[in-house]
Design a protein around this motif. Structure first.
Motif, PDB file in Angstrom:
ATOM      1  N   LYS A  76       0.355  -1.192  -0.033  1.00 16.97           N
ATOM      2  CA  LYS A  76      -0.001  -0.108  -0.091  1.00 16.97           C
ATOM      3  C   LYS A  76       0.551   1.011   0.237  1.00 16.97           C
ATOM      4  O   LYS A  76       2.282   1.155  -0.088  1.00 16.97           O
ATOM      5  CB  LYS A  76      -0.936  -0.387   0.923  1.00 16.97           C
ATOM      6  CG  LYS A  76      -0.171  -0.176   2.733  1.00 16.97           C
ATOM      7  CD  LYS A  76      -0.737   0.055   3.280  1.00 16.97           C
ATOM      8  CE  LYS A  76       0.163   0.340   5.060  1.00 16.97           C
ATOM      9  NZ  LYS A  76       0.628   1.709   5.292  1.00 16.97           N
ATOM     10  N   LYS A  78       2.757   4.696   1.783  1.00 15.48           N
ATOM     11  CA  LYS A  78       2.918   4.479   3.507  1.00 15.48           C
ATOM     12  C   LYS A  78       2.117   4.862   3.608  1.00 15.48           C
ATOM     13  O   LYS A  78       2.158   4.508   5.080  1.00 15.48           O
ATOM     14  CB  LYS A  78       4.438   4.973   3.281  1.00 15.48           C
ATOM     15  CG  LYS A  78       5.118   5.401   4.257  1.00 15.48           C
ATOM     16  CD  LYS A  78       6.141   6.181   4.028  1.00 15.48           C
ATOM     17  CE  LYS A  78       7.618   6.109   5.308  1.00 15.48           C
ATOM     18  NZ  LYS A  78       8.442   6.912   5.094  1.00 15.48           N
ATOM     19  N   ASP A  79       1.067   6.222   3.580  1.00 18.18           N
ATOM     20  CA  ASP A  79       0.509   6.997   4.832  1.00 18.18           C
ATOM     21  C   ASP A  79      -1.012   6.278   4.507  1.00 18.18           C
ATOM     22  O   ASP A  79      -1.569   6.666   5.293  1.00 18.18           O
ATOM     23  CB  ASP A  79       0.523   8.250   4.812  1.00 18.18           C
ATOM     24  CG  ASP A  79       1.762   8.407   5.353  1.00 18.18           C
ATOM     25  OD1 ASP A  79       2.291   8.059   6.173  1.00 18.18           O
ATOM     26  OD2 ASP A  79       2.138   9.250   4.467  1.00 18.18           O
ATOM     27  N   ASP A  80      -1.001   4.864   3.914  1.00 12.89           N
ATOM     28  CA  ASP A  80      -2.895   4.356   3.498  1.00 12.89           C
ATOM     29  C   ASP A  80      -2.952   3.764   4.500  1.00 12.89           C
ATOM     30  O   ASP A  80      -2.398   3.218   5.438  1.00 12.89           O
ATOM     31  CB  ASP A  80      -2.513   3.984   1.736  1.00 12.89           C
ATOM     32  CG  ASP A  80      -2.290   4.640   1.285  1.00 12.89           C
ATOM     33  OD1 ASP A  80      -2.660   6.638   1.431  1.00 12.89           O
ATOM     34  OD2 ASP A  80      -1.917   4.274  -0.081  1.00 12.89           O
ATOM     35  N   THR A  81      -4.848   3.330   4.479  1.00  9.72           N
ATOM     36  CA  THR A  81      -5.022   2.708   6.025  1.00  9.72           C
ATOM     37  C   THR A  81      -6.053   2.088   4.727  1.00  9.72           C
ATOM     38  O   THR A  81      -6.674   2.167   4.215  1.00  9.72           O
ATOM     39  CB  THR A  81      -5.802   3.281   6.663  1.00  9.72           C
ATOM     40  OG1 THR A  81      -5.002   4.192   7.217  1.00  9.72           O
ATOM     41  CG2 THR A  81      -6.420   2.273   7.720  1.00  9.72           C
ATOM     42  N   ASP A 104      -2.790  -0.304   8.960  1.00  4.62           N
ATOM     43  CA  ASP A 104      -2.461   0.847   8.978  1.00  4.62           C
ATOM     44  C   ASP A 104      -0.494   1.318   9.004  1.00  4.62           C
ATOM     45  O   ASP A 104      -0.634   2.364   9.719  1.00  4.62           O
ATOM     46  CB  ASP A 104      -2.992   1.762  10.065  1.00  4.62           C
ATOM     47  CG  ASP A 104      -3.444   1.094  11.532  1.00  4.62           C
ATOM     48  OD1 ASP A 104      -2.760   0.574  11.759  1.00  4.62           O
ATOM     49  OD2 ASP A 104      -3.994   1.569  12.269  1.00  4.62           O
ATOM     50  N   PRO A 106       2.906   2.713   8.909  1.00  6.00           N
ATOM     51  CA  PRO A 106       3.390   3.828   8.220  1.00  6.00           C
ATOM     52  C   PRO A 106       4.467   2.498   7.081  1.00  6.00           C
ATOM     53  O   PRO A 106       5.380   3.426   7.440  1.00  6.00           O
ATOM     54  CB  PRO A 106       3.748   4.782   8.852  1.00  6.00           C
ATOM     55  CG  PRO A 106       4.054   3.542  10.180  1.00  6.00           C
ATOM     56  CD  PRO A 106       3.016   3.168  10.505  1.00  6.00           C
ATOM     57  N   LYS A 107       4.493   1.886   6.509  1.00  5.51           N
ATOM     58  CA  LYS A 107       5.279   1.253   5.820  1.00  5.51           C
ATOM     59  C   LYS A 107       4.282   0.625   4.256  1.00  5.51           C
ATOM     60  O   LYS A 107       3.096   0.932   4.375  1.00  5.51           O
ATOM     61  CB  LYS A 107       5.419  -0.008   6.538  1.00  5.51           C
ATOM     62  CG  LYS A 107       6.259   0.194   7.552  1.00  5.51           C
ATOM     63  CD  LYS A 107       7.053  -1.397   8.170  1.00  5.51           C
ATOM     64  CE  LYS A 107       6.083  -2.179   8.441  1.00  5.51           C
ATOM     65  NZ  LYS A 107       7.304  -3.621   8.955  1.00  5.51           N
ATOM     66  N   GLU A 108       5.285   0.681   3.249  1.00  2.44           N
ATOM     67  CA  GLU A 108       5.013  -0.045   2.206  1.00  2.44           C
ATOM     68  C   GLU A 108       4.448  -1.303   1.889  1.00  2.44           C
ATOM     69  O   GLU A 108       3.369  -1.036   1.240  1.00  2.44           O
ATOM     70  CB  GLU A 108       5.312   0.558   0.831  1.00  2.44           C
ATOM     71  CG  GLU A 108       5.563   2.264   0.355  1.00  2.44           C
ATOM     72  CD  GLU A 108       6.381   2.619  -0.611  1.00  2.44           C
ATOM     73  OE1 GLU A 108       6.847   2.071  -1.000  1.00  2.44           O
ATOM     74  OE2 GLU A 108       6.533   3.285  -0.566  1.00  2.44           O
ATOM     75  N   SER A 132      -9.130   0.386   0.449  1.00  2.19           N
ATOM     76  CA  SER A 132      -8.623   1.740   1.069  1.00  2.19           C
ATOM     77  C   SER A 132     -10.120   2.328   1.885  1.00  2.19           C
ATOM     78  O   SER A 132     -10.980   2.312   2.248  1.00  2.19           O
ATOM     79  CB  SER A 132      -8.688   2.822  -0.043  1.00  2.19           C
ATOM     80  OG  SER A 132      -7.067   2.408  -0.831  1.00  2.19           O
ATOM     81  N   ARG A 135      -8.944   7.774   6.427  1.00  2.00           N
ATOM     82  CA  ARG A 135      -8.676   7.803   8.151  1.00  2.00           C
ATOM     83  C   ARG A 135      -8.901   9.744   8.501  1.00  2.00           C
ATOM     84  O   ARG A 135      -9.057  10.059   7.647  1.00  2.00           O
ATOM     85  CB  ARG A 135      -7.158   8.664   7.981  1.00  2.00           C
ATOM     86  CG  ARG A 135      -5.713   7.719   7.773  1.00  2.00           C
ATOM     87  CD  ARG A 135      -4.783   7.776   7.932  1.00  2.00           C
ATOM     88  NE  ARG A 135      -4.164   6.450   8.503  1.00  2.00           N
ATOM     89  CZ  ARG A 135      -2.809   6.194   9.002  1.00  2.00           C
ATOM     90  NH1 ARG A 135      -2.092   7.449   8.085  1.00  2.00           N
ATOM     91  NH2 ARG A 135      -1.865   5.191   9.102  1.00  2.00           N
TER      92      ARG A 135
END
Length: 136
Positions: A76, A78-81, A104, A106-108, A132, A135
């Motif tokens: 995903k 990096k900042d996606d949930t 969630d 904070p990694k790809e 997706s 947030r």
């Protein structure tokens, strides 16, 4: 003896109606073919570009008659949930367990181990899909 001709002399009377119709059909076919390729290309591009979250089941293990442990990998932004749905089935094909997993970190690329509780002995664990989530 003279040679007998079976048609009009070439180039003397212009194209026949059949030749004109054939040419029009070839042009129409080429235009429609290019249009179809454009639609297929656009559909493929929008599908790929629209997927910002993907996942796959790396391994799964039946830990008991009422639980399955799943190793899930999610790719995903990096900042996606996102939320991934897993399910488990019995021999009969009936669904015996389902779980939504929120990803969630904070990694790809995120690796998650999840336990799905089942109502009877499971024979598989599959990823239904990932979507997706907004947030806050």
């Amino acid at each position: 003896m003279t040679a007998v001709r079976e048609g009009r002399p070439d180039g003397r009377y212009g194209r026949s109606a059949d030749q004109r119709a054939d040419r029009k059909l070839k042009i129409l076919g080429a235009v429609l073919g290019v249009a179809l390729l454009g639609v297929v290309g656009w559909s493929g591009w929008s599908y790929i570009a629209g997927q910002d979250l993907s996942g796959r089941v790396i391994t799964w293990n039946r830990v008991s008659d009422h639980a399955v442990k799943v190793h899930l990998e999610v790719v995903k932004g990096k900042d996606d949930t996102g939320v991934c749905t897993l399910r488990s089935q019995a021999d009969s094909g009936a669904e015996v367990g389902r779980k939504d997993v929120t990803v969630d970190a904070p990694k790809e690329q995120v690796d998650v181990e999840v336990t799905i509780r089942t109502t009877e002995r499971a024979t598989n664990a599959v990823l239904v899909g990932c979507t997706s989530a907004d947030r806050g």
